[in-house]
Motif scaffolding. Structure first.
Motif, short mmCIF file in Angstrom:
data_model
loop_
_atom_site.label_atom_id
_atom_site.label_comp_id
_atom_site.label_asym_id
_atom_site.label_seq_id
_atom_site.Cartn_x
_atom_site.Cartn_y
_atom_site.Cartn_z
N TRP A 86 1.11 -1.31 -0.10
CA TRP A 86 0.12 -0.05 0.14
C TRP A 86 0.88 1.22 0.01
CZ3 TRP A 86 -4.07 -2.21 -1.53
CH2 TRP A 86 -4.49 -3.28 -1.09
N ALA A 87 1.99 1.18 0.65
CA ALA A 87 2.87 2.36 0.95
C ALA A 87 3.44 2.62 -0.59
CB ALA A 87 3.81 2.11 1.89
N LEU A 88 4.07 1.57 -1.28
CA LEU A 88 4.44 1.83 -2.53
C LEU A 88 3.48 2.30 -3.56
CD1 LEU A 88 7.07 -0.99 -2.54
CD2 LEU A 88 7.57 1.05 -2.22
N ASN A 89 2.20 2.02 -3.42
CA ASN A 89 1.45 2.25 -4.62
C ASN A 89 0.33 3.19 -3.88
OD1 ASN A 89 1.87 0.19 -6.91
ND2 ASN A 89 2.15 -0.99 -4.96
N MET A 90 0.95 4.26 -3.28
CA MET A 90 -0.14 5.10 -2.72
C MET A 90 -0.36 6.17 -4.13
SD MET A 90 1.47 6.36 0.85
CE MET A 90 0.35 7.77 0.85
N PRO A 91 -1.54 6.93 -3.99
CA PRO A 91 -1.82 7.70 -5.10
C PRO A 91 -0.77 8.81 -5.88
CG PRO A 91 -3.92 7.52 -3.81
CD PRO A 91 -2.65 6.77 -3.01
N ASN A 92 -0.20 9.37 -4.70
CA ASN A 92 0.76 10.40 -5.18
C ASN A 92 2.16 10.07 -4.37
OD1 ASN A 92 -0.67 12.22 -6.73
ND2 ASN A 92 -1.89 12.75 -4.85
N VAL A 93 2.62 9.10 -4.57
CA VAL A 93 3.74 8.59 -4.03
C VAL A 93 5.11 9.26 -4.56
CG1 VAL A 93 4.26 6.53 -5.39
CG2 VAL A 93 5.21 6.56 -2.99
N GLU A 94 6.12 9.52 -4.24
CA GLU A 94 7.17 10.20 -4.68
C GLU A 94 7.66 9.64 -5.74
OE1 GLU A 94 11.37 12.71 -3.51
OE2 GLU A 94 9.91 11.88 -1.96
N ILE A 95 8.36 8.17 -5.57
CA ILE A 95 8.87 7.42 -6.22
C ILE A 95 8.13 6.10 -6.57
CG2 ILE A 95 10.92 6.00 -6.91
CD1 ILE A 95 12.69 7.79 -4.68
N PRO A 96 7.69 5.88 -7.78
CA PRO A 96 6.63 4.75 -8.30
C PRO A 96 7.60 3.58 -8.35
CG PRO A 96 7.18 6.19 -9.92
CD PRO A 96 7.69 6.99 -9.05
N THR A 97 6.72 2.45 -8.64
CA THR A 97 7.45 1.44 -8.69
C THR A 97 7.48 1.04 -10.14
OG1 THR A 97 5.34 0.07 -8.91
CG2 THR A 97 6.52 0.03 -6.75
N LYS A 98 8.32 0.20 -10.77
CA LYS A 98 8.72 0.08 -12.29
C LYS A 98 7.46 -0.53 -12.84
CE LYS A 98 13.59 -0.39 -12.29
NZ LYS A 98 13.91 0.36 -12.90
N MET A 99 6.60 -1.63 -12.28
CA MET A 99 5.52 -2.09 -12.76
C MET A 99 4.53 -0.95 -12.97
SD MET A 99 3.24 -5.31 -11.34
CE MET A 99 4.84 -6.19 -11.34
N ARG A 100 4.48 0.04 -12.13
CA ARG A 100 3.44 1.20 -12.27
C ARG A 100 3.90 2.16 -13.45
NH1 ARG A 100 1.73 4.75 -7.19
NH2 ARG A 100 0.02 5.92 -8.01
N VAL A 101 5.06 2.01 -13.63
CA VAL A 101 5.57 3.06 -14.53
C VAL A 101 5.27 2.41 -16.16
CG1 VAL A 101 7.53 4.28 -15.75
CG2 VAL A 101 6.97 4.38 -13.17
N GLU A 102 5.54 1.29 -16.09
CA GLU A 102 5.29 0.48 -17.28
C GLU A 102 3.86 0.36 -17.92
OE1 GLU A 102 5.95 -4.33 -18.79
OE2 GLU A 102 6.37 -3.94 -16.61
#
Length: 518
Positions: free
Chosen positions: A286-302
């Protein structure tokens, strides 16, 4: 010309004359004689018969309407409740089904005759007489409608509804050769109706009016009985012809490609990194995939590269795209799109103000953040803003959306902004939990409290804190006296009574302790 040919010519002239004298219906009867429509009406008729069952049906009882008692009446609330209980559906679906029965003419309203819908309140309805049911095979004639309008014209002394007045004038023109007969029949029916009792007269008037509202609706009003199946089939055929066709191999290939693209992002088909928070009670996901997280995950950017819609649906991706548009001096396009979304999904109270603000900011001449749209779209938008609604800016929003998708989105994927975000993106490692740890987490897991209980606990905690806080008696009494001077005398609220009682009891405790010390 021989005698036989002469006789045939006379017969042809007689047929043509009789055809010209025949009064044909203004509206085609697309009602009960269509076999598919008859099957639907038979099913509706069975439901109505169940509703009229004296033991298991809707409760019928006399209801008072102003000073008249209507016998065997039902309320809209009873209809909705019975249908929901009979078919095990929700209230909204039951209301829609009840409105369909009203539109078909099986149930008619007593009060609001113009709206053929079921209101889930105390509005009165009655079951239509089987003689007026649409399953009866007798056609709806213009002569009967002319008699009904003439009778209403006599009763209302020439004051009819607008559409009724138009139909009355039209029928008077076409049936001028037998209008005396129509007026005579109308007067006779009006005289017979005056001899009835008032409840029976009101019921029969509502029955007749509901029947003609179903079978002779106002202009530009769609009803269930006048929807031609042939016209519906033609519309469906035209839409099918205009729809683009593809080969089955092409469509299956597109489906396979879609599944292969989203396979790694489906939590049912792939692992949830770093761990599934529903099983392990680890909130890292949940912390890594917050709506406005500063550094997103690679899967999210993909996922942003799959489509432009995926990019805009992610708040973090939208922030990244906004940064790119600012560097290209076109950030107003995304701001306008977000304003339209806020208008579309916002509250109704601020809808008009938001539409005007968006127009002044992005569309008006000399606007501070003016956007470029074509003249036709601007004309549609300006015309719609005279009567603003939620979707008044849809044409302009679609234009800007396609502009960003075809022009800005491709450059964004190649820009340094996206490459920098991809470089900084994190790839979390899998958190491994043993079977004993998972069993322990499952054993310690408890269902969360209801929001109502949490709200009650918060209120109780606030009350305890207010009760334990020191109270200045002089200040409270001065406020109460000021309120008594400013406002007229009224009942003391429960909160004021509680506060006053607490102050008095606290004062007696202080005086008691002082006396005890003395």
């Amino acid at each position: 010309m021989c005698v036989c040919e002469r006789e045939r010519e006379r017969e042809r002239e007689r047929c043509k004359a009789s055809h010209n004298m025949t009064i044909r219906n203004v509206l085609r009867d697309h009602g009960q004689r269509y076999r598919p429509r008859m099957a639907c009406l038979k099913k509706a008729e069975k439901v109505v018969l169940e509703m009229q069952d004296p033991t298991t049906g809707v409760k019928l009882q006399p209801q008072r309407l102003v000073i008249t008692t209507i016998p065997h009446a039902i309320t809209g609330e009873d209809i909705v409740v019975w249908l929901a209980d009979r078919f095990q559906i929700d209230a909204q679906e039951a209301r829609s089904f009840g409105s369909m029965l009203v539109a078909l003419g099986y149930i008619y309203p007593i009060q609001d005759h113009k709206r053929l819908v079921v209101k889930p309140d105390a509005s009165l309805y009655r079951f239509q007489t089987p003689y007026f049911w649409p399953t009866q095979q007798w056609p709806v004639e213009d002569t009967d409608y002319a008699i009904y309008l003439a009778k209403r014209n006599i009763r209302k002394k020439g004051i009819l509804e607008l559409h009724e007045q138009e139909q009355y004038n039209h029928l008077h023109k076409w049936m001028n050769h037998k209008w005396d007969f129509i007026v005579m029949q109308a007067k006779e029916q009006y005289r017979a109706a005056k001899e009835r009792k008032k409840p029976d007269r009101v019921v029969f008037d509502c029955q007749e009016r509901a029947y003609w509202v179903v079978h002779r609706p106002p202009v530009r009003t769609h009803t269930c009985m006048f929807l031609s199946l042939q016209k519906t089939f033609m519309i469906f055929t035209q839409q099918s012809i205009m729809r683009p066709r593809v080969k089955s191999s092409v469509s299956i290939g597109a489906l396979v490609k879609y599944c292969a693209t989203y396979k790694g992002h489906d939590p049912f088909l792939s692992k949830c990194l770093p761990s599934n928070p529903w099983l392990t009670d680890d909130v890292t996901y949940w912390a890594l995939n917050m709506p406005n997280v500063e550094i997103p995950t690679k899967m999210r950017v993909e996922r942003w590269t799959f489509s432009f819609g995926e990019l805009l649906s992610d708040p973090r991706g939208r922030d990244d795209f906004r940064l790119f548009l600012k560097k290209e001096f076109s950030g107003e396009n995304l701001a306008f799109w977000e304003g339209c979304e806020d208008l579309k999904w916002g509250t109704a109270a601020t809808m008009k103000e938001k539409a005007e603000q968006i127009y002044k900011t992005f569309l008006a001449r000399g606007a501070p953040r003016w956007i470029n749209i074509d003249g036709k779209t601007m004309e549609i938008t300006v015309k719609g803003l005279k009567h603003p609604h939620r979707y008044v800016l849809d044409a302009a929003q679609t234009h800007i959306y396609m502009l960003m998708k075809k022009d800005s989105y491709g450059r964004y994927l190649k820009s340094p902004v996206f490459k920098e975000t991809t470089k900084k993106a994190v790839c979390p490692e899998e958190h491994k939990f043993s079977d004993s740890q998972l069993e322990q987490n499952a054993r310690n897991r408890r269902p969360s409290l209801s929001p109502i209980i949490i709200r009650q606990q918060e209120q109780e905690q606030k009350a305890k804190m207010a009760a334990s806080a020191p109270v200045d008696i002089t200040q409270v009494m001065s406020k109460l006296s000021q309120q008594g001077k400013e406002a007229p005398p009224r009942r003391t609220s429960a909160l004021c009574k509680h506060t006053l009682y607490f102050c008095v009891s606290h004062m007696f405790d202080v005086f008691g302790n002082a006396c005890f010390k003395i």
